[in-house]
Structures are given as structure tokens and as C-alpha cells.
Design a protein around this motif. Structure first.
Motif, PDB file in Angstrom:
ATOM      1  N   VAL A   1       0.804  14.014  -7.194  1.00 31.88           N
ATOM      2  CA  VAL A   1       1.403  12.999  -8.068  1.00 31.88           C
ATOM      3  C   VAL A   1       2.349  12.106  -7.271  1.00 31.88           C
ATOM      4  N   PHE A   2       3.130  12.715  -6.390  1.00 31.70           N
ATOM      5  CA  PHE A   2       4.070  11.974  -5.555  1.00 31.70           C
ATOM      6  C   PHE A   2       3.335  10.978  -4.657  1.00 31.70           C
ATOM      7  N   GLY A   3       2.247  11.433  -4.026  1.00 27.35           N
ATOM      8  CA  GLY A   3       1.472  10.567  -3.143  1.00 27.35           C
ATOM      9  C   GLY A   3       0.837   9.405  -3.886  1.00 27.35           C
ATOM     10  N   VAL A   4       0.278   9.673  -5.057  1.00 31.80           N
ATOM     11  CA  VAL A   4      -0.343   8.615  -5.862  1.00 31.80           C
ATOM     12  C   VAL A   4       0.712   7.622  -6.332  1.00 31.80           C
ATOM     13  N   ALA A   5       1.878   8.134  -6.741  1.00 27.35           N
ATOM     14  CA  ALA A   5       2.955   7.263  -7.217  1.00 27.35           C
ATOM     15  C   ALA A   5       3.438   6.320  -6.119  1.00 27.35           C
ATOM     16  N   LEU A   6       3.615   6.841  -4.904  1.00 26.61           N
ATOM     17  CA  LEU A   6       4.036   6.002  -3.788  1.00 26.61           C
ATOM     18  C   LEU A   6       2.973   4.947  -3.477  1.00 26.61           C
ATOM     19  N   SER A   7       1.714   5.342  -3.544  1.00 24.15           N
ATOM     20  CA  SER A   7       0.619   4.428  -3.231  1.00 24.15           C
ATOM     21  C   SER A   7       0.543   3.287  -4.241  1.00 24.15           C
ATOM     22  N   VAL A   8       0.636   3.616  -5.513  1.00 27.81           N
ATOM     23  CA  VAL A   8       0.601   2.600  -6.570  1.00 27.81           C
ATOM     24  C   VAL A   8       1.812   1.677  -6.450  1.00 27.81           C
ATOM     25  N   ALA A   9       2.971   2.287  -6.183  1.00 24.10           N
ATOM     26  CA  ALA A   9       4.199   1.498  -6.051  1.00 24.10           C
ATOM     27  C   ALA A   9       4.109   0.520  -4.891  1.00 24.10           C
ATOM     28  N   SER A  10       3.447   0.940  -3.801  1.00 26.86           N
ATOM     29  CA  SER A  10       3.342   0.057  -2.628  1.00 26.86           C
ATOM     30  C   SER A  10       2.539  -1.195  -2.970  1.00 26.86           C
ATOM     31  N   PHE A  11       1.463  -1.031  -3.725  1.00 25.24           N
ATOM     32  CA  PHE A  11       0.643  -2.186  -4.092  1.00 25.24           C
ATOM     33  C   PHE A  11       1.431  -3.176  -4.945  1.00 25.24           C
ATOM     34  N   PHE A  12       2.056  -2.675  -5.998  1.00 23.62           N
ATOM     35  CA  PHE A  12       2.776  -3.578  -6.891  1.00 23.62           C
ATOM     36  C   PHE A  12       4.002  -4.185  -6.223  1.00 23.62           C
ATOM     37  N   TRP A  13       4.645  -3.419  -5.348  1.00 22.30           N
ATOM     38  CA  TRP A  13       5.813  -3.952  -4.654  1.00 22.30           C
ATOM     39  C   TRP A  13       5.420  -5.119  -3.729  1.00 22.30           C
ATOM     40  N   LEU A  14       4.370  -4.906  -2.940  1.00 22.99           N
ATOM     41  CA  LEU A  14       3.930  -5.951  -2.025  1.00 22.99           C
ATOM     42  C   LEU A  14       3.379  -7.158  -2.773  1.00 22.99           C
TER      43      LEU A  14
END
Length: 306
Positions: free
Chosen positions: A101-114
Motif C-alpha cells: 500500500v505504501f509503495g502504491v501510494a508513493l507511486s500515485v502521489a508522484s504522478f499527481f505531484w509532477l
């Protein structure tokens, strides 16, 4: 203070350290060292500091997410290898489900942040990096071919592409050359470490080249990729200035000398120290890209007419 009160903060601290370890911070540091110079070169030192900060945050989120998901996928072999036996999932200090869950959350956050702070292309490149690293390298190539790091290393090249696209909204030829530099650099860097831990890879059933080939074959391949790395750095000089060119030339000679020394030692049947090449390869990449950053920043007074 009761025993429970003393133990609780310790557990929280250990948990936080465990989640941080999943992201492999030392790997992230090296990746970000390449992203900043790429951004400075893209606009010759005139990049908005806030844009750099936002891109670095997005890059850290993407790298942290990819590394965490890699730990989840590799938990079984991490338990077997001495070098990775202290990772959080190998020691069960973080539940596998939580790590996923942590890995998926960071990955999703990276897309929306960028996407929010830079542009859509940078966000999509981050997603492509994570998908490639997890599904192509970790799940498909790593356990099936001795050339795993050759192709899997493409994921480590993406920070320069993300950095360049964040500034320009496109992918220019210098970004592709920087991609090639890291692509060619990854095999000698990784194989030098794998030579030291080849028994670990054999025990885990991972066909890393040093675990399935002779030292002479491995060091010959290291030499070939080192030459390709240095050639790529010199091609990039066409987009940079004199400072980068001088440093790339001197550092290239130094890097090649180390690779030749390792190969010659193996040919003579001597006991070699491949870990030295691994450690110095980090310094080589850092020196070359720091020189690129300084070279790009030096163009700022000229561009301002000073």
C-alpha cells in the motif's frame, strides 16, 4: 516513566525507519544527483528553484514508490542474500501488505505531484519508470537472464528524462545522451558489486552475470560498458561547455584506468577487488554530473549580459 511508555516511542521510531528503508534512500540520492544537472542544462542554468524543488519531490516519491514495490516483489530472495537480509520485509519489521500500500501510494502521489507542479509528460515518465522497474526488470528479467541489469538499468536513467521534460515539456537529444550515459554506466557499476556477492546471487537463484559467468567474461563486459559510458559523456560535451568537457575527459580516463586494471588483474590470475570499482563508479558519475551542473550554471552571467 512506565515500561510501556518507553517502548511505544521506540516502536514508532523503528516503524518509521522501516518504511524509510523500503524506499532505499541511498539509491534515491544518486538518482537525484543526475536530475538537477539535467534541468540546469535544459535551460542553461536559468531554471526556477521552485521547479527544481517540485521535480525533486516528485522524483523522490517515484523512486521511493518503485523501490518499495521492488522490496515487496523481492522479499523472498532478500531473505536468502546476506547483503539484503536486513531489509524491512526480510526481517518482517514491516507487514508486506502495508509495504505494498505504501509503495502504491508513493507511486500515485508522484504522478499527481509532477503533473500538478510541472507537466503531464513528467508525470507520465514517472509512471512509466515505476511500471518498467517493477514489471519488466523485477518480475520479468531479474530472475530469468544474466543481462537483467543491462535492460533493467533503463529505469535508473529516467530521472534525467523527467528533469529535462519538467523544464522544457519535451525530450531533447541531450536528455537521450544523458540517458545513455547512465544506461551504459549501470552494468559495470552493478556487476562490480555482484562480483563481490556472487555467492549470494547463486543462493537466491538470481542469474546475475558474475554468478553465472567467469571473472574474465564479467570484467571484459565491464570494460566494454565502461568505454561506452565514457564515449557517451564526451558526446554530451557537444551540448555543454569547456568545464564539463575537461572534467568528463579526465574522469573518463580515470574510470577507464580502473576498469582496465580490474580486467588485467583477472587475466593475470590475481586476487582482485571489484568492490573498489563499484565504490569509485559512484564518485565518477557524481563528478561528471556535478561538472555538468556547474558548467550549465556558469552560462547564467553570459545569458544575463553580465
Amino acid at each position: 516513566m512506565s515500561i510501556r511508555e518507553r517502548v511505544a516511542p521506540s516502536r514508532v521510531s523503528n516503524t518509521l525507519v522501516g518504511y524509510l528503508a523500503l524506499t532505499k534512500p541511498r539509491v534515491i540520492e544518486l538518482l537525484l544527483v543526475t536530475a538537477i544537472p539535467a534541468m540546469l542544462l535544459a535551460d542553461r542554468g536559468m531554471v526556477n528553484p521552485l521547479l527544481i524543488l517540485n521535480t525533486l519531490i516528485g522524483g523522490m516519491l517515484a523512486a521511493g514508490g518503485a523501490n518499495t514495490l521492488n522490496c515487496v516483489a523481492d522479499a523472498d530472495i532478500d531473505k536468502v542474500m546476506k547483503r539484503t537480509a536486513r531489509r524491512p520485509l526480510a526481517r518482517a519489521t514491516v507487514p508486506t501488505r502495508n509495504a505494498l500500500v505504501f509503495g502504491v501510494a508513493l507511486s500515485v502521489a508522484s504522478f499527481f505531484w509532477l503533473w500538478w507542479t510541472t507537466n503531464l509528460l513528467s508525470g507520465l515518465l514517472a509512471v512509466a519508470t515505476i511500471v518498467f522497474y517493477l514489471f519488466v526488470y523485477t518480475l520479468l528479467l531479474k530472475r530469468r537472464t544474466s543481462q537483467n541489469v543491462v535492460w533493467g538499468g533503463a529505469a535508473g536513467c529516467m530521472p534525467v528524462m523527467i528533469g529535462w521534460s519538467a523544464v522544457t515539456g519535451t525530450i531533447g537529444w541531450p536528455a537521450l545522451v544523458m540517458f545513455a550515459i547512465i544506461f551504459f554506466w549501470t552494468p559495470p557499476h552493478t556487476w562490480a558489486l555482484a562480483m563481490r556477492y556472487k555467492d549470494d546471487y547463486r543462493a537466491a537463484g538470481v542469474p546475475m552475470l558474475p554468478a553465472v559467468a567467469t571473472e574474465r567474461q564479467v570484467t571484459k563486459q565491464i570494460l566494454v560498458y565502461t568505454w561506452l559510458t565514457v564515449i557517451a559523456t564526451l558526446v554530451l560535451a557537444l551540448a555543454a561547455g569547456w568545464l564539463y568537457t575537461a572534467v568528463a575527459l579526465v574522469a573518463g580516463v580515470w574510470f577507464l584506468a580502473m576498469a582496465h586494471q580490474l580486467y588485467a588483474g583477472v587475466r593475470r590470475g590475481e586476487a582482485v577487488k571489484p568492490l573498489r570499482l563499484f565504490l569509485q563508479s559512484n564518485n565518477y558519475l557524481a563528478v561528471v554530473f556535478c561538472a555538468l551542473a556547474l558548467d550549465s550554471a556558469m552560462a547564467l552571467p553570459t545569458l544575463l549580459g553580465m
